[in-house]
Motif scaffolding. Structure first.
Motif, PDB file in Angstrom:
ATOM      1  N   LEU A  17       0.807  -1.224   0.000  1.00 13.66           N
ATOM      2  CA  LEU A  17       0.000   0.000   0.000  1.00 13.66           C
ATOM      3  C   LEU A  17       0.839   1.273   0.000  1.00 13.66           C
ATOM      4  CD1 LEU A  17      -2.751  -0.960   2.626  1.00 13.66           C
ATOM      5  CD2 LEU A  17      -2.909  -1.037   0.137  1.00 13.66           C
ATOM      6  N   THR A  18       2.147   1.152   0.162  1.00 13.19           N
ATOM      7  CA  THR A  18       2.982   2.337   0.340  1.00 13.19           C
ATOM      8  C   THR A  18       2.926   3.264  -0.861  1.00 13.19           C
ATOM      9  OG1 THR A  18       4.481   0.984   1.671  1.00 13.19           O
ATOM     10  CG2 THR A  18       5.267   3.157   0.984  1.00 13.19           C
ATOM     11  N   ARG A  19       3.134   2.716  -2.046  1.00 14.38           N
ATOM     12  CA  ARG A  19       3.218   3.586  -3.227  1.00 14.38           C
ATOM     13  C   ARG A  19       1.924   4.346  -3.495  1.00 14.38           C
ATOM     14  NH1 ARG A  19       6.179   1.517  -8.624  1.00 14.38           N
ATOM     15  NH2 ARG A  19       7.439   0.703  -6.900  1.00 14.38           N
ATOM     16  N   PRO A  20       0.757   3.673  -3.552  1.00 14.83           N
ATOM     17  CA  PRO A  20      -0.454   4.456  -3.828  1.00 14.83           C
ATOM     18  C   PRO A  20      -0.748   5.519  -2.780  1.00 14.83           C
ATOM     19  CG  PRO A  20      -0.993   2.178  -3.264  1.00 14.83           C
ATOM     20  CD  PRO A  20       0.472   2.234  -3.484  1.00 14.83           C
ATOM     21  N   LEU A  21      -0.486   5.202  -1.509  1.00 13.47           N
ATOM     22  CA  LEU A  21      -0.784   6.181  -0.470  1.00 13.47           C
ATOM     23  C   LEU A  21       0.250   7.308  -0.439  1.00 13.47           C
ATOM     24  CD1 LEU A  21      -2.142   3.860   2.337  1.00 13.47           C
ATOM     25  CD2 LEU A  21      -3.393   5.578   1.017  1.00 13.47           C
ATOM     26  N   VAL A  64      11.134   9.949  -4.671  1.00  9.38           N
ATOM     27  CA  VAL A  64      12.287  10.028  -5.573  1.00  9.38           C
ATOM     28  C   VAL A  64      12.739   8.622  -5.953  1.00  9.38           C
ATOM     29  CG1 VAL A  64      14.734  10.662  -5.714  1.00  9.38           C
ATOM     30  CG2 VAL A  64      13.057  12.304  -4.824  1.00  9.38           C
ATOM     31  N   ALA A  65      12.782   7.726  -4.962  1.00  6.70           N
ATOM     32  CA  ALA A  65      13.260   6.359  -5.213  1.00  6.70           C
ATOM     33  C   ALA A  65      12.400   5.626  -6.226  1.00  6.70           C
ATOM     34  CB  ALA A  65      13.308   5.576  -3.897  1.00  6.70           C
ATOM     35  N   VAL A  66      11.109   5.922  -6.260  1.00  7.76           N
ATOM     36  CA  VAL A  66      10.224   5.223  -7.203  1.00  7.76           C
ATOM     37  C   VAL A  66       9.966   6.048  -8.471  1.00  7.76           C
ATOM     38  CG1 VAL A  66       9.127   3.853  -5.408  1.00  7.76           C
ATOM     39  CG2 VAL A  66       8.108   6.054  -6.060  1.00  7.76           C
ATOM     40  N   GLY A  67      10.646   7.175  -8.612  1.00  8.12           N
ATOM     41  CA  GLY A  67      10.606   7.925  -9.856  1.00  8.12           C
ATOM     42  C   GLY A  67       9.479   8.925 -10.008  1.00  8.12           C
ATOM     43  N   VAL A  68       8.741   9.194  -8.927  1.00  9.82           N
ATOM     44  CA  VAL A  68       7.658  10.173  -9.034  1.00  9.82           C
ATOM     45  C   VAL A  68       8.232  11.588  -9.050  1.00  9.82           C
ATOM     46  CG1 VAL A  68       5.553  11.073  -7.959  1.00  9.82           C
ATOM     47  CG2 VAL A  68       6.013   8.605  -7.953  1.00  9.82           C
ATOM     48  N   ARG A  76      17.894  19.742  -4.221  1.00 10.14           N
ATOM     49  CA  ARG A  76      16.670  20.355  -4.757  1.00 10.14           C
ATOM     50  C   ARG A  76      15.846  19.307  -5.503  1.00 10.14           C
ATOM     51  NH1 ARG A  76      17.372  23.500  -8.703  1.00 10.14           N
ATOM     52  NH2 ARG A  76      19.574  23.011  -9.084  1.00 10.14           N
ATOM     53  N   TYR A  77      14.547  19.365  -5.307  1.00  8.25           N
ATOM     54  CA  TYR A  77      13.642  18.457  -5.985  1.00  8.25           C
ATOM     55  C   TYR A  77      13.190  19.069  -7.313  1.00  8.25           C
ATOM     56  CZ  TYR A  77      13.332  16.398  -1.328  1.00  8.25           C
ATOM     57  OH  TYR A  77      13.637  15.831  -0.115  1.00  8.25           O
ATOM     58  N   ARG A  78      12.909  18.212  -8.268  1.00  6.94           N
ATOM     59  CA  ARG A  78      12.315  18.670  -9.523  1.00  6.94           C
ATOM     60  C   ARG A  78      11.250  17.680  -9.969  1.00  6.94           C
ATOM     61  NH1 ARG A  78      14.427  15.673 -13.684  1.00  6.94           N
ATOM     62  NH2 ARG A  78      16.498  14.729 -13.339  1.00  6.94           N
ATOM     63  N   LEU A  79      10.394  18.160 -10.851  1.00  8.06           N
ATOM     64  CA  LEU A  79       9.301  17.328 -11.333  1.00  8.06           C
ATOM     65  C   LEU A  79       9.794  16.333 -12.379  1.00  8.06           C
ATOM     66  CD1 LEU A  79       6.471  19.993 -11.838  1.00  8.06           C
ATOM     67  CD2 LEU A  79       6.999  18.643  -9.792  1.00  8.06           C
ATOM     68  N   THR A  80       9.187  15.181 -12.400  1.00  7.51           N
ATOM     69  CA  THR A  80       9.353  14.217 -13.487  1.00  7.51           C
ATOM     70  C   THR A  80       8.063  14.248 -14.324  1.00  7.51           C
ATOM     71  OG1 THR A  80       8.379  12.391 -12.257  1.00  7.51           O
ATOM     72  CG2 THR A  80      10.764  12.758 -11.988  1.00  7.51           C
ATOM     73  N   GLU A  81       8.017  13.439 -15.346  1.00  2.22           N
ATOM     74  CA  GLU A  81       6.782  13.358 -16.138  1.00  2.22           C
ATOM     75  C   GLU A  81       5.607  12.925 -15.268  1.00  2.22           C
ATOM     76  OE1 GLU A  81       4.978  11.031 -20.077  1.00  2.22           O
ATOM     77  OE2 GLU A  81       7.102  10.819 -19.545  1.00  2.22           O
ATOM     78  N   LEU A  82       5.876  12.055 -14.289  1.00  2.54           N
ATOM     79  CA  LEU A  82       4.806  11.586 -13.413  1.00  2.54           C
ATOM     80  C   LEU A  82       4.323  12.688 -12.483  1.00  2.54           C
ATOM     81  CD1 LEU A  82       6.129   8.031 -12.434  1.00  2.54           C
ATOM     82  CD2 LEU A  82       4.229   8.581 -13.972  1.00  2.54           C
ATOM     83  N   SER A  83       5.242  13.340 -11.782  1.00  3.96           N
ATOM     84  CA  SER A  83       4.815  14.370 -10.827  1.00  3.96           C
ATOM     85  C   SER A  83       4.272  15.604 -11.522  1.00  3.96           C
ATOM     86  CB  SER A  83       5.943  14.741  -9.869  1.00  3.96           C
ATOM     87  OG  SER A  83       7.144  15.008 -10.554  1.00  3.96           O
ATOM     88  N   ASP A  84       4.680  15.837 -12.768  1.00  2.89           N
ATOM     89  CA  ASP A  84       4.092  16.949 -13.515  1.00  2.89           C
ATOM     90  C   ASP A  84       2.590  16.774 -13.638  1.00  2.89           C
ATOM     91  OD1 ASP A  84       4.454  19.365 -15.283  1.00  2.89           O
ATOM     92  OD2 ASP A  84       3.563  17.983 -16.742  1.00  2.89           O
ATOM     93  N   ARG A  85       2.132  15.536 -13.716  1.00  3.68           N
ATOM     94  CA  ARG A  85       0.701  15.269 -13.809  1.00  3.68           C
ATOM     95  C   ARG A  85      -0.017  15.496 -12.484  1.00  3.68           C
ATOM     96  NH1 ARG A  85      -1.058  12.660 -18.380  1.00  3.68           N
ATOM     97  NH2 ARG A  85       0.589  12.108 -19.862  1.00  3.68           N
ATOM     98  N   LEU A  86       0.730  15.692 -11.414  1.00  2.67           N
ATOM     99  CA  LEU A  86       0.126  15.977 -10.109  1.00  2.67           C
ATOM    100  C   LEU A  86      -0.040  17.472  -9.858  1.00  2.67           C
ATOM    101  CD1 LEU A  86       1.893  13.353  -7.802  1.00  2.67           C
ATOM    102  CD2 LEU A  86      -0.421  13.255  -8.762  1.00  2.67           C
ATOM    103  N   ARG A  87       0.317  18.306 -10.843  1.00  2.00           N
ATOM    104  CA  ARG A  87       0.053  19.733 -10.702  1.00  2.00           C
ATOM    105  C   ARG A  87      -1.447  19.992 -10.819  1.00  2.00           C
ATOM    106  NH1 ARG A  87       1.204  22.601 -14.564  1.00  2.00           N
ATOM    107  NH2 ARG A  87       1.733  20.966 -16.089  1.00  2.00           N
ATOM    108  N   ASP A  88      -1.931  20.929 -10.042  1.00  2.00           N
ATOM    109  CA  ASP A  88      -3.356  21.214 -10.040  1.00  2.00           C
ATOM    110  C   ASP A  88      -3.841  21.726 -11.391  1.00  2.00           C
ATOM    111  OD1 ASP A  88      -5.611  20.971  -8.386  1.00  2.00           O
ATOM    112  OD2 ASP A  88      -5.694  23.126  -8.066  1.00  2.00           O
ATOM    113  N   THR A  89      -2.952  22.358 -12.141  1.00  2.00           N
ATOM    114  CA  THR A  89      -3.338  22.936 -13.426  1.00  2.00           C
ATOM    115  C   THR A  89      -3.161  21.969 -14.596  1.00  2.00           C
ATOM    116  OG1 THR A  89      -1.112  23.880 -13.617  1.00  2.00           O
ATOM    117  CG2 THR A  89      -2.839  25.302 -12.707  1.00  2.00           C
ATOM    118  N   HIS A  90      -2.676  20.763 -14.341  1.00  2.00           N
ATOM    119  CA  HIS A  90      -2.500  19.815 -15.452  1.00  2.00           C
ATOM    120  C   HIS A  90      -3.870  19.425 -15.996  1.00  2.00           C
ATOM    121  CE1 HIS A  90      -1.366  16.268 -17.749  1.00  2.00           C
ATOM    122  NE2 HIS A  90      -0.114  16.697 -17.686  1.00  2.00           N
TER     123      HIS A  90
END
Length: 336
Positions: A17-21, A64-68, A76-90
């Protein structure tokens, strides 16, 4: 013979359950938006998210370890293709669907009670939150708005195929029963300029639908009426049930179909739009959602036909719209 380590690892990974949560927590805390806005270090990100700095850093380590997310050598953190989809404006609006403070994401947490649902055959939402999902949404406009927005996004993806799958222009006036905030009715009215419509919904989504129809320039071709589809329905010459029956148990689904048959009379069609391929893994997943959320279920064509039989309705055509089946019903003997 002992379990192969690779198979054991695969099973444990599937069940973890770790990844989805963790991803849902990132969505709830709007971490992608904060990173995009410049809060790209652990301390500044924790401040922006109003979170404990150490706990937030540990969450980000995992993401970061799972690539989100990604992390630069300087921390410093940066967005990946996955986390870019977690932006509210996406445009995908994934963040709001996963937000555990929103209507849909909150409902998803009932999956931790799936075993109870399987043992009892009943929804677990009311067990967790004290009242059924529809009552909860009606009492909380913010949850209702977020839930309806999530449903509208799904509808927007399906609408072009639905508009093309059936000749809606054969109807003069379509009643969209339980039509949410109007996403599908807007698409049908735009695709078929001679069609007019009524959207029939509970008060909160009905209000949102009226605004959306007006903004789309369709206020003159559509009206919005608030009410329950367990009561008599407005007058029309065709009735649409999109993603409605699967929310309900067999008895209630038949009651809804009875109200449609009663309003449609001898010749009016009733169009039921549902996914019906229960072997599709995605549809099988949705079936479990219906169980946990509502005590409802996905059904195949024959099961939907069985629901309609006591109302005097029979299937006269079935058309495909992607994963969805557009099932046309008429009263037995009433279709020319």
């Amino acid at each position: 013979m002992p379990e192969q380590p690779s198979a054991l690892h695969e099973l444990l990974e599937m069940a973890d359950l770790t990844r989805p949560l963790a991803i849902r927590t990132a969505a709830t805390l709007r971490l992608a938006d904060h990173v995009a806005a410049g809060a790209d270090g652990a301390a500044s990100l924790a401040r922006a998210a109003d979170a404990d700095a150490d706990a937030l850093r540990r969450l980000m380590n995992y993401l970061v370890a799972v690539g989100v997310f990604a992390e630069e050598p300087d921390g410093r953190y940066r967005l990946t293709e996955l986390s870019d989809r977690l932006r509210d404006t996406h445009p995908d609006q994934t963040r709001s669907a996963l937000d555990m403070d929103g209507g849909h994401g909150r409902a998803d947490l009932c999956f931790v009670d799936l075993a109870r649902a399987v043992r009892t055959g009943k929804a677990t939402y009311a067990v967790r939150y004290g009242r059924p999902l529809w009552q909860d949404l009606s009492a909380n406009p913010a949850w209702s708005e977020s839930f309806d927005a999530s449903m509208a996004l799904k509808t927007a993806h399906a609408a072009p195929a639905i508009a093309a799958a059936y000749d809606w222009s054969l109807l003069r006036h379509l009643v969209d029963v339980g039509g949410g905030n109007g996403e599908l009715l807007i698409a049908l009215l735009k695709a078929h300029p001679t069609l007019t419509g009524t959207l029939f919904e509970q008060p909160l989504p009905a209000g949102a639908a009226a605004v959306r129809l007006a903004r789309a320039g369709l206020g003159g071709r559509a009206e919005v009426i608030a009410g329950s589809f367990f009561d008599p329905l407005p007058i029309g010459d065709g009735y649409l049930l999109y993603d409605i029956l699967h929310d309900w148990n067999d008895e209630d689904a038949t009651r809804i179909l009875h109200r449609c048959a009663e309003a449609a009379g001898e010749t009016g069609p009733i169009l039921v739009i549902e996914p019906t391929d229960l072997t599709d893994p995605f549809i099988a997943m949705v079936d479990l959602r219906m169980l946990v959320f509502f005590g409802g279920r996905q059904r195949d064509i024959h099961q939907i036909a069985d629901l309609a039989a006591p109302t005097g309705l029979m299937i006269t055509s079935v058309r495909q719209a992607g994963r969805l089946s557009v099932i046309e019903f008429h009263r037995a003997g009433g279709h020319a």
